[in-house]
Design a protein around this motif. Structure first.
Motif, PDB file in Angstrom:
ATOM      1  N   PHE A  45      -7.087  23.111 -10.369  1.00  0.00           N
ATOM      2  CA  PHE A  45      -7.987  24.262 -10.297  1.00  0.00           C
ATOM      3  C   PHE A  45      -8.832  24.335 -11.562  1.00  0.00           C
ATOM      4  CE2 PHE A  45      -4.944  25.840  -7.146  1.00  0.00           C
ATOM      5  CZ  PHE A  45      -5.762  26.516  -6.251  1.00  0.00           C
ATOM      6  N   ASP A  46     -10.030  24.922 -11.418  1.00  0.00           N
ATOM      7  CA  ASP A  46     -10.807  25.215 -12.614  1.00  0.00           C
ATOM      8  C   ASP A  46     -10.289  26.517 -13.240  1.00  0.00           C
ATOM      9  OD1 ASP A  46     -11.854  27.279 -11.089  1.00  0.00           O
ATOM     10  OD2 ASP A  46     -13.922  26.577 -11.176  1.00  0.00           O
ATOM     11  N   GLY A  47     -10.928  26.948 -14.336  1.00  0.00           N
ATOM     12  CA  GLY A  47     -10.389  28.055 -15.116  1.00  0.00           C
ATOM     13  C   GLY A  47     -10.284  29.372 -14.401  1.00  0.00           C
ATOM     14  N   ASP A  48     -11.226  29.681 -13.485  1.00  0.00           N
ATOM     15  CA  ASP A  48     -11.165  30.956 -12.772  1.00  0.00           C
ATOM     16  C   ASP A  48     -10.637  30.818 -11.351  1.00  0.00           C
ATOM     17  OD1 ASP A  48     -13.262  29.841 -11.366  1.00  0.00           O
ATOM     18  OD2 ASP A  48     -14.773  31.267 -12.039  1.00  0.00           O
ATOM     19  N   GLY A  49     -10.199  29.616 -10.986  1.00  0.00           N
ATOM     20  CA  GLY A  49      -9.593  29.412  -9.673  1.00  0.00           C
ATOM     21  C   GLY A  49     -10.568  29.342  -8.531  1.00  0.00           C
ATOM     22  N   SER A  50     -11.865  29.196  -8.818  1.00  0.00           N
ATOM     23  CA  SER A  50     -12.860  29.189  -7.741  1.00  0.00           C
ATOM     24  C   SER A  50     -13.131  27.797  -7.181  1.00  0.00           C
ATOM     25  CB  SER A  50     -14.172  29.794  -8.235  1.00  0.00           C
ATOM     26  OG  SER A  50     -14.734  29.002  -9.270  1.00  0.00           O
ATOM     27  N   ARG A  51     -12.768  26.748  -7.911  1.00  0.00           N
ATOM     28  CA  ARG A  51     -12.978  25.368  -7.464  1.00  0.00           C
ATOM     29  C   ARG A  51     -11.706  24.550  -7.676  1.00  0.00           C
ATOM     30  NH1 ARG A  51     -17.871  23.449 -11.073  1.00  0.00           N
ATOM     31  NH2 ARG A  51     -16.645  24.679 -12.561  1.00  0.00           N
ATOM     32  N   VAL A  52     -11.592  23.479  -6.893  1.00  0.00           N
ATOM     33  CA  VAL A  52     -10.516  22.517  -7.102  1.00  0.00           C
ATOM     34  C   VAL A  52     -11.107  21.111  -7.156  1.00  0.00           C
ATOM     35  CG1 VAL A  52      -8.683  23.893  -6.052  1.00  0.00           C
ATOM     36  CG2 VAL A  52     -10.018  22.332  -4.628  1.00  0.00           C
ATOM     37  N   ALA A  53     -10.487  20.271  -7.940  1.00  0.00           N
ATOM     38  CA  ALA A  53     -10.832  18.854  -7.992  1.00  0.00           C
ATOM     39  C   ALA A  53      -9.682  18.067  -7.387  1.00  0.00           C
ATOM     40  CB  ALA A  53     -11.073  18.415  -9.431  1.00  0.00           C
ATOM     41  N   VAL A  54     -10.012  17.093  -6.553  1.00  0.00           N
ATOM     42  CA  VAL A  54      -9.002  16.254  -5.902  1.00  0.00           C
ATOM     43  C   VAL A  54      -9.252  14.805  -6.299  1.00  0.00           C
ATOM     44  CG1 VAL A  54      -7.987  15.496  -3.733  1.00  0.00           C
ATOM     45  CG2 VAL A  54      -8.836  17.845  -3.957  1.00  0.00           C
ATOM     46  N   ALA A  55      -8.248  14.167  -6.879  1.00  0.00           N
ATOM     47  CA  ALA A  55      -8.345  12.770  -7.288  1.00  0.00           C
ATOM     48  C   ALA A  55      -7.771  11.882  -6.197  1.00  0.00           C
ATOM     49  CB  ALA A  55      -7.575  12.550  -8.593  1.00  0.00           C
ATOM     50  N   GLY A  56      -8.456  10.774  -5.905  1.00  0.00           N
ATOM     51  CA  GLY A  56      -8.059   9.926  -4.791  1.00  0.00           C
ATOM     52  C   GLY A  56      -7.673   8.518  -5.177  1.00  0.00           C
ATOM     53  N   GLU A  57      -6.936   7.889  -4.274  1.00  0.00           N
ATOM     54  CA  GLU A  57      -6.523   6.501  -4.461  1.00  0.00           C
ATOM     55  C   GLU A  57      -7.717   5.554  -4.407  1.00  0.00           C
ATOM     56  OE1 GLU A  57      -2.487   4.328  -3.052  1.00  0.00           O
ATOM     57  OE2 GLU A  57      -3.829   4.946  -1.435  1.00  0.00           O
ATOM     58  N   ASP A  58      -8.838   5.992  -3.811  1.00  0.00           N
ATOM     59  CA  ASP A  58     -10.032   5.155  -3.682  1.00  0.00           C
ATOM     60  C   ASP A  58     -10.923   5.192  -4.922  1.00  0.00           C
ATOM     61  OD1 ASP A  58     -10.968   7.723  -3.492  1.00  0.00           O
ATOM     62  OD2 ASP A  58     -11.936   7.475  -1.543  1.00  0.00           O
ATOM     63  N   GLY A  59     -10.496   5.898  -5.978  1.00  0.00           N
ATOM     64  CA  GLY A  59     -11.272   5.957  -7.210  1.00  0.00           C
ATOM     65  C   GLY A  59     -12.301   7.057  -7.250  1.00  0.00           C
ATOM     66  N   THR A  60     -12.373   7.914  -6.242  1.00  0.00           N
ATOM     67  CA  THR A  60     -13.335   9.012  -6.236  1.00  0.00           C
ATOM     68  C   THR A  60     -12.629  10.340  -6.505  1.00  0.00           C
ATOM     69  OG1 THR A  60     -13.195   9.537  -3.865  1.00  0.00           O
ATOM     70  CG2 THR A  60     -14.720   7.776  -4.534  1.00  0.00           C
ATOM     71  N   ILE A  61     -13.432  11.319  -6.915  1.00  0.00           N
ATOM     72  CA  ILE A  61     -12.969  12.682  -7.151  1.00  0.00           C
ATOM     73  C   ILE A  61     -13.863  13.609  -6.341  1.00  0.00           C
ATOM     74  CG2 ILE A  61     -12.553  14.485  -8.872  1.00  0.00           C
ATOM     75  CD1 ILE A  61     -12.685  12.115 -10.971  1.00  0.00           C
ATOM     76  N   SER A  62     -13.261  14.494  -5.576  1.00  0.00           N
ATOM     77  CA  SER A  62     -14.053  15.455  -4.804  1.00  0.00           C
ATOM     78  C   SER A  62     -13.850  16.851  -5.379  1.00  0.00           C
ATOM     79  CB  SER A  62     -13.672  15.421  -3.319  1.00  0.00           C
ATOM     80  OG  SER A  62     -12.290  15.646  -3.137  1.00  0.00           O
ATOM     81  N   ILE A  63     -14.952  17.623  -5.423  1.00  0.00           N
ATOM     82  CA  ILE A  63     -14.925  18.995  -5.920  1.00  0.00           C
ATOM     83  C   ILE A  63     -15.155  19.924  -4.736  1.00  0.00           C
ATOM     84  CG2 ILE A  63     -15.877  20.627  -7.587  1.00  0.00           C
ATOM     85  CD1 ILE A  63     -14.713  18.131  -8.889  1.00  0.00           C
ATOM     86  N   HIS A  64     -14.271  20.930  -4.591  1.00  0.00           N
ATOM     87  CA  HIS A  64     -14.317  21.806  -3.417  1.00  0.00           C
ATOM     88  C   HIS A  64     -14.282  23.269  -3.826  1.00  0.00           C
ATOM     89  CE1 HIS A  64     -13.282  18.484  -0.553  1.00  0.00           C
ATOM     90  NE2 HIS A  64     -12.721  17.993  -1.646  1.00  0.00           N
ATOM     91  N   ASP A  65     -14.891  24.102  -2.979  1.00  0.00           N
ATOM     92  CA  ASP A  65     -14.728  25.545  -3.088  1.00  0.00           C
ATOM     93  C   ASP A  65     -13.263  25.879  -2.777  1.00  0.00           C
ATOM     94  OD1 ASP A  65     -14.593  28.350  -1.777  1.00  0.00           O
ATOM     95  OD2 ASP A  65     -16.550  28.339  -2.763  1.00  0.00           O
ATOM     96  N   ALA A  66     -12.613  26.655  -3.646  1.00  0.00           N
ATOM     97  CA  ALA A  66     -11.181  26.921  -3.476  1.00  0.00           C
ATOM     98  C   ALA A  66     -10.888  27.926  -2.373  1.00  0.00           C
ATOM     99  CB  ALA A  66     -10.584  27.410  -4.795  1.00  0.00           C
ATOM    100  N   ALA A  67     -11.903  28.627  -1.895  1.00  0.00           N
ATOM    101  CA  ALA A  67     -11.677  29.607  -0.829  1.00  0.00           C
ATOM    102  C   ALA A  67     -11.714  28.970   0.552  1.00  0.00           C
ATOM    103  CB  ALA A  67     -12.707  30.733  -0.919  1.00  0.00           C
TER     104      ALA A  67
END
Length: 375
Positions: free
Chosen positions: A270-292
């Motif tokens: 989670f980011d500092g205010d809990g509004s976003r999440v980052a997901v790390a993948g086995e394919d070498g990419t990172i996705s950023i998502h709205d936490a809601a």
């Protein structure tokens, strides 16, 4: 300690793999332990060596005491020791016979350690004839250990599929509940009132830590990789081996499911205010998502191999990541562009940032430690 600050320090700290790095509570010291059996303590600002200890057995873990004056270290064959930094004195704690899987200080005068066999011991300091309490542990290997923010409670999960809650002062424990397959991850809510567990059975479970009651269950199709509470404790994020992200409001029955990767999702943050999440993948990419609602905001692609460490930095304007390609990268989330902060010659084993944000550390299988002062 030195007043000189080097913006970038590269330390040839160990021969081979570094298994653990950690800042002291005041962020002035850094400890490193490795498979070479060496424990090193460094001045973060100058890179000068402050303390060194060598043993025959591999070292896997180490922790500073809350006041930063001592270190607890553990490794293979049950090796467990306490080191006083200022005097250089070391005491051996006997009783474990298999490799240490977890250890920590519950206070400056109480330490706890768990080994591969499931044995958990609590030690009171100073050491004496009755200083060790042998706790009833797991029936098989301990897979994860985590302390509550107050350090009064310890949670453990095992290959025996049970989740245990320990009183860190007395060494007594109780079984909160059970998965139907091994426990793969644990996390306390910020206030310590609830515990999250994720398992190889595809279950995300929450437990009340006071009464020990089961509070929530989210059953998914694939084994879970990782799970975390948001900073305010209101949301839960978990990722699985099939590349899904699950966003769950704590205490509710509804969850959002999003496919983030076509392969295994490794880590979520989670980011500092809990509004976003980052997901790390086995394919070498990172996705950023709205936490809601899980909406994809961006995908970061510069790593060439699995990403296994991510955290937000600089008031969540940046993301720091580490991958099996040996790269430590800093991403500007406004543009999606990254720069390589350091390139290790092997897999990165540790990545962390000081509480005051003034220093970042990484280490890998190349035996090198990077200390970066970004300001």
């Amino acid at each position: 300690y030195s007043d000189e600050v080097a913006p970038r320090l590269e330390l040839a700290a160990h021969e081979g793999t570094i298994s653990h790095l950690e800042f002291s509570p005041d962020d002035r010291l850094l400890l490193s332990v490795g498979f070479d059996g060496v424990l090193q303590v460094w001045d973060v600002r100058s890179g000068a060596s402050v303390f060194t200890y060598r043993q025959r057995e591999r070292l896997y873990l180490a922790r500073f005491s809350p006041d930063g004056s001592s270190i607890l270290s553990g490794g293979e064959k049950g090796s467990l020791r306490i080191h006083a930094i200022s005097t250089g004195t070391t005491w051996e704690l006997s009783g474990h016979s298999s490799s240490l899987m977890g250890l920590d200080f519950a206070s400056n005068s109480t330490v706890l350690a768990a080994d591969r066999s499931g044995t958990v011991r609590v030690w009171t300091l100073p050491l004496g004839p009755q200083s060790s309490i042998h706790g009833q542990g797991h029936r098989d290997q301990v897979t994860d250990l985590t302390y509550s923010a107050s350090s009064q409670l310890l949670a453990s999960g095992g290959r025996d599929a049970t989740v245990r809650l320990w009183n860190a002062q007395t060494g007594t424990s109780r079984v909160l509940g059970q998965h139907t397959n091994l426990v793969l991850g644990l996390d306390f809510s910020p206030d310590g009132s609830e515990l999250l567990s994720v398992g190889g059975d595809g279950a995300v479970r929450t437990w009340g830590t006071e009464a020990g009651e089961a509070r929530g269950l989210l059953q998914v199709g694939a084994p879970l990789s990782h799970g975390r509470y948001s900073p305010d404790g209101r949301r839960i994020a978990a990722v699985d081996h099939a590349g899904h992200l699950y966003l769950w409001t704590a205490g509710s029955d509804d969850a959002v499911q999003v496919r983030t990767h076509s392969v295994r999702a490794i880590r979520v943050a989670f980011d500092g205010d809990g509004s976003r999440v980052a997901v790390a993948g086995e394919d070498g990419t990172i996705s950023i998502h709205d936490a809601a609602d899980g909406t994809l905001q961006s995908r970061l692609r510069d790593h060439t191999q699995r990403v296994h460490r991510v955290f937000f930095a600089d008031q969540s304007a940046q993301l720091i990541s580490a991958g099996w390609d040996g790269d430590v990268r800093r991403w500007q989330l406004s543009t999606g562009k990254s720069e390589v902060l350091y390139r290790h010659s092997g897999i990165i084993r540790a990545l962390d940032v000081a509480l005051d944000g003034d220093a970042m550390i990484s280490s890998g299988e190349d035996g090198r430690v990077l200390i970066l002062h970004p300001r």
